[in-house]
Design a protein around this motif. Structure first.
Motif, PDB file in Angstrom:
ATOM      1  N   LEU A 259       0.810  -1.324   0.075  1.00 57.33           N
ATOM      2  CA  LEU A 259       0.151   0.074   0.159  1.00 57.33           C
ATOM      3  C   LEU A 259       0.853   1.308   0.073  1.00 57.33           C
ATOM      4  N   GLY A 260       1.889   1.251   0.677  1.00 55.36           N
ATOM      5  CA  GLY A 260       2.786   2.434   0.696  1.00 55.36           C
ATOM      6  C   GLY A 260       3.320   2.716  -0.822  1.00 55.36           C
ATOM      7  N   GLU A 261       3.866   1.711  -1.537  1.00 54.26           N
ATOM      8  CA  GLU A 261       3.947   2.140  -2.970  1.00 54.26           C
ATOM      9  C   GLU A 261       2.937   2.485  -3.777  1.00 54.26           C
ATOM     10  N   PHE A 263       0.495   4.540  -2.661  1.00 54.49           N
ATOM     11  CA  PHE A 263       0.323   5.581  -2.244  1.00 54.49           C
ATOM     12  C   PHE A 263       1.328   6.636  -3.008  1.00 54.49           C
ATOM     13  N   GLY A 264       2.549   6.187  -2.940  1.00 50.40           N
ATOM     14  CA  GLY A 264       3.675   6.850  -3.532  1.00 50.40           C
ATOM     15  C   GLY A 264       3.347   6.950  -5.135  1.00 50.40           C
ATOM     16  N   VAL A 267       0.646   9.569  -5.782  1.00 53.88           N
ATOM     17  CA  VAL A 267       1.230  10.977  -5.937  1.00 53.88           C
ATOM     18  C   VAL A 267       1.613  11.132  -7.176  1.00 53.88           C
ATOM     19  N   THR A 282      -0.775  16.508  -1.239  1.00 57.11           N
ATOM     20  CA  THR A 282       0.635  16.263  -0.812  1.00 57.11           C
ATOM     21  C   THR A 282       1.648  17.107  -1.440  1.00 57.11           C
ATOM     22  N   VAL A 298       1.347  13.019   6.339  1.00 60.46           N
ATOM     23  CA  VAL A 298       2.349  11.861   6.705  1.00 60.46           C
ATOM     24  C   VAL A 298       1.633  11.193   7.845  1.00 60.46           C
ATOM     25  N   SER A 301      -0.949   8.952   6.072  1.00 53.81           N
ATOM     26  CA  SER A 301      -0.494   7.739   5.065  1.00 53.81           C
ATOM     27  C   SER A 301       0.142   6.731   5.936  1.00 53.81           C
ATOM     28  N   VAL A 305      -0.566   2.595   5.712  1.00 55.08           N
ATOM     29  CA  VAL A 305       0.206   1.597   5.177  1.00 55.08           C
ATOM     30  C   VAL A 305       0.123   0.649   6.387  1.00 55.08           C
TER      31      VAL A 305
ATOM     32  N   PRO B 124       4.814   6.021   3.628  1.00 59.32           N
ATOM     33  CA  PRO B 124       5.096   5.698   2.212  1.00 59.32           C
ATOM     34  C   PRO B 124       6.392   6.354   1.745  1.00 59.32           C
ATOM     35  N   HIS B 125       6.972   5.842   0.808  1.00 59.43           N
ATOM     36  CA  HIS B 125       8.402   6.338   0.585  1.00 59.43           C
ATOM     37  C   HIS B 125       8.483   7.642   0.022  1.00 59.43           C
ATOM     38  N   LEU B 126       7.299   7.829  -0.891  1.00 54.36           N
ATOM     39  CA  LEU B 126       7.311   9.262  -1.547  1.00 54.36           C
ATOM     40  C   LEU B 126       7.092  10.407  -0.736  1.00 54.36           C
ATOM     41  N   VAL B 127       6.095   9.945   0.451  1.00 50.93           N
ATOM     42  CA  VAL B 127       5.620  10.999   1.339  1.00 50.93           C
ATOM     43  C   VAL B 127       6.752  11.511   2.215  1.00 50.93           C
TER      44      VAL B 127
END
Lengths: 331, 281
Positions: A259-261, A263-264, A267, A282, A298, A301, A305, B124-127
């Protein structure tokens, strides 16, 4: 089982609270050390037009005249009550900005997430079942290339082909211009959603494909698969009856843990397609120095995650019969 | 891994691996030498030659000021690679220090490092990159610090686990009783295991670092317009997409992908070369 689940959730909640507290403290320290002046970033090009007095008013209104420690104490106390402050660029509470934007992003992410999960899983199964065949090589080449491709570039290519040249899809935003979000029909919204979702899916497929392929290859070399083959089972039969169940779990876990990827990726995709979701919020918060919103996103998110990882853990317990039996044995 | 996709199957694994490493190194040499030869030609504007599509003389076309896109792309990829390599190297050094500290300096430090790694991986990496870049005030410095400060957790965990495992190995435990000092043990027993892990970890960080640096730049947090990294070129080309200037985006993106792939192949093949287990396959 019931008791275990309660215990599990309690432990997870404790961890989440600690994690959020830690992340909140660290990000506050980071943000308060930023050399970017929030007033300058907020006012932007009109910086020459405001007088020092107006500046003082803004500073006092945002509480920037107080020392960082006092500001942190106030922010943390608010945070404990679930109040994230007021966004400076949208001029409304951060929680409501995030809620609104997240719903818009959720459409995009949910669509991309399920599509890339399914497609990646099937591609991985095909590649793994026929190791070193032309299909396997092609799929692997695709997955490796996509893993090395920036999300925004794929978005730009799709935008150019389907929106500019063919004119099949709209160029940007999440609903037709001139309408409000409530006036747009479901069809229109899906139409606007199509390209960003495809962009995210094309990229998201890579990880899950490579992972599933690896697990499938392992399963195809296992004793039970070889035994099934000795009994005259076909490759398709082995994949459907033996391999599928063993490979599905790790794939599901990976998909929830990614889910982190996702979200990125959202963006970047939202930036290319001017899709007004949380990802664009963001970027705007970062560029225009909206500290409360940036901190809020921050933290949000992080929770997002964490929820994905917790769901993966939970699913493992629910879906995998071995885990259930193990628990029954110890209880 | 990937070497098997392209080379004749009668070559043995070692030859294929070495060939793949060689090709990647040649590719990077070509990029750097070409960028050096072209120099600042990418900044020369020629208003008569504006918006030309790719041709034999200008394989990447020209932009809205008549600048040659091949020269701009080469310069851009050199900047992007430079930023990515610097950031990844810093990040790997952080990972090495933290990993060693966690494994060697006792439980409190270990807990602290593990918690920091968990916290850094929780967002998340980008955040996280946007937050860090904001904290550093943006610019090239911001990108390098942001990428360096966000990519260490995975490698830290690998190094920590490796050192912890080594410390409990019999031959390491036995060494002090044979009269060997801690420095000797570190040099003869730990270094040979940790150094390859570090090198491979560093190489495999490059693709991520380059991609994330490009993404951050594309979003507008990174390099200023006078430092035309690939991310800047692609962000600029967004404005001309609807006018049909497709070559502004296609070629630079393609070069970026090939470079990232080349680093990926390089890392995986060096790992295969250093790890005797995979070489015997």
């Amino acid at each position: 089982m019931h008791l275990n689940l309660t215990k599990f959730l309690l432990a997870k909640t404790m961890r989440l609270v600690l994690l959020v507290a830690g992340v909140a403290t660290l990000s506050f320290v980071l943000v308060s050390h930023s050399p970017i002046d929030p007033v300058d970033a907020y006012v932007g090009a009109a910086i020459m037009k405001i007088s020092p007095e107006q500046r003082q008013v803004i500073i006092a209104r945002w509480g920037l005249d107080r020392p960082p420690l006092t500001r942190f104490a106030r922010w943390a106390a608010q945070l404990a009550r679930g109040d994230l402050g007021v966004s400076t660029i949208f001029n409304e509470p951060v929680t409501s900005v995030i809620a609104k934007r997240f719903v818009t992003s959720l459409w995009l992410m949910a669509l991309a997430w399920s599509f890339s999960g399914l497609l990646g899983f099937v591609l991985g199964l095909i590649a793994g079942a026929r190791e070193d065949s032309p299909a396997d090589r092609l799929i692997r080449l695709y997955a490796y290339t996509m893993a090395a491709t920036p999300t925004f570039w794929v978005g730009m290519m799709l935008l150019m082909i389907f929106s500019v040249y063919l004119g099949w899809t709209p160029v940007c935003s999440a609903w037709p211009p001139g309408l409000s979000i409530e006036q747009a029909t479901l069809g229109q919204r899906l139409h606007h959603l199509l390209l960003p979702a495809v962009t995210l899916s094309l990229i998201g497929v890579a990880q899950i494909t490579l992972h599933t392929r690896q697990k499938t290859v392992e399963a195809m070399h296992s004793d039970y698969a070889i035994f099934a083959r000795a009994q005259g089972e076909s490759t398709v039969g082995i994949v459907c009856r033996q391999v599928l169940r063993n490979v599905a779990l790790p794939a599901l876990t990976l998909q929830f843990a990614s889910l982190g990827e996702l979200f990125g990726g959202a963006v970047l995709a939202e930036q290319v397609f001017s899709y007004p979701g949380l990802g664009r919020a963001t970027v705007e918060a970062g560029i225009r120095g909206d500290v409360p919103l940036l901190l809020g996103i921050v933290l949000f998110s992080t929770v997002f995650v964490f929820t994905g990882n917790t769901l993966a853990d939970l699913l493992y317990q629910v879906v995998d019969p071995r885990m259930r039996e193990g628990q029954g044995g110890t209880a | 891994m990937t070497a098997r996709l392209f080379f004749p199957s009668q070559w043995d694994r070692r030859t294929r691996t070495l060939a793949a490493i060689g090709i990647c190194l040649v590719f990077f040499a070509v990029i750097f030498i070409a960028a050096w030869l072209y120099g600042d030609q990418g900044q020369v504007t020629a208003l008569k030659l504006r918006k030309l599509p790719p041709s034999w003389e200008r394989p990447f076309g020209t932009d809205w000021l008549g600048r040659d896109m091949l020269a701009r792309t080469l310069k851009g990829i050199r900047i992007s690679l430079g930023v990515g390599l610097t950031a990844a190297t810093c990040s790997a050094c952080i990972a090495l220090l933290l990993g060693l500290a966690a494994a060697l300096l006792g439980r409190t430090v270990d807990r602290l490092v593990t918690w920091l790694a968990d916290a850094a991986m929780a967002t998340p990496h980008l955040v996280l990159l946007i937050l860090l870049s904001f904290a550093c005030g943006g610019g090239a410095k911001g990108v390098i610090i942001a990428v360096a400060a966000s990519h260490w957790p995975a490698l830290t965990r690998i190094i920590r686990a490796e050192v912890l495992q080594l410390r409990s190995a019999d031959y390491v435990k036995l060494a002090p009783q044979l009269g060997k000092g801690p420095y000797w043990i570190a040099r003869r027993h730990l270094l040979p295991h940790v150094a390859p892990q570090f090198l491979v970890g560093l190489l495999l960080l490059f693709p991520h670092a380059i991609l994330h640096a490009a993404g951050l730049t594309f979003l507008g947090f990174g390099m200023p317009p006078h430092m035309p990294a690939i991310g800047v070129l692609l962000a600029e080309s967004m404005r001309y997409l609807s006018m049909g200037l497709w070559w502004l985006a296609v070629a630079p993106g393609f070069i970026l992908i090939v470079s990232v792939l080349a680093f990926d192949v390089l890392g995986n093949n060096v790992r295969a070369l250093l790890d005797p287990k995979t070489l015997r396959e």
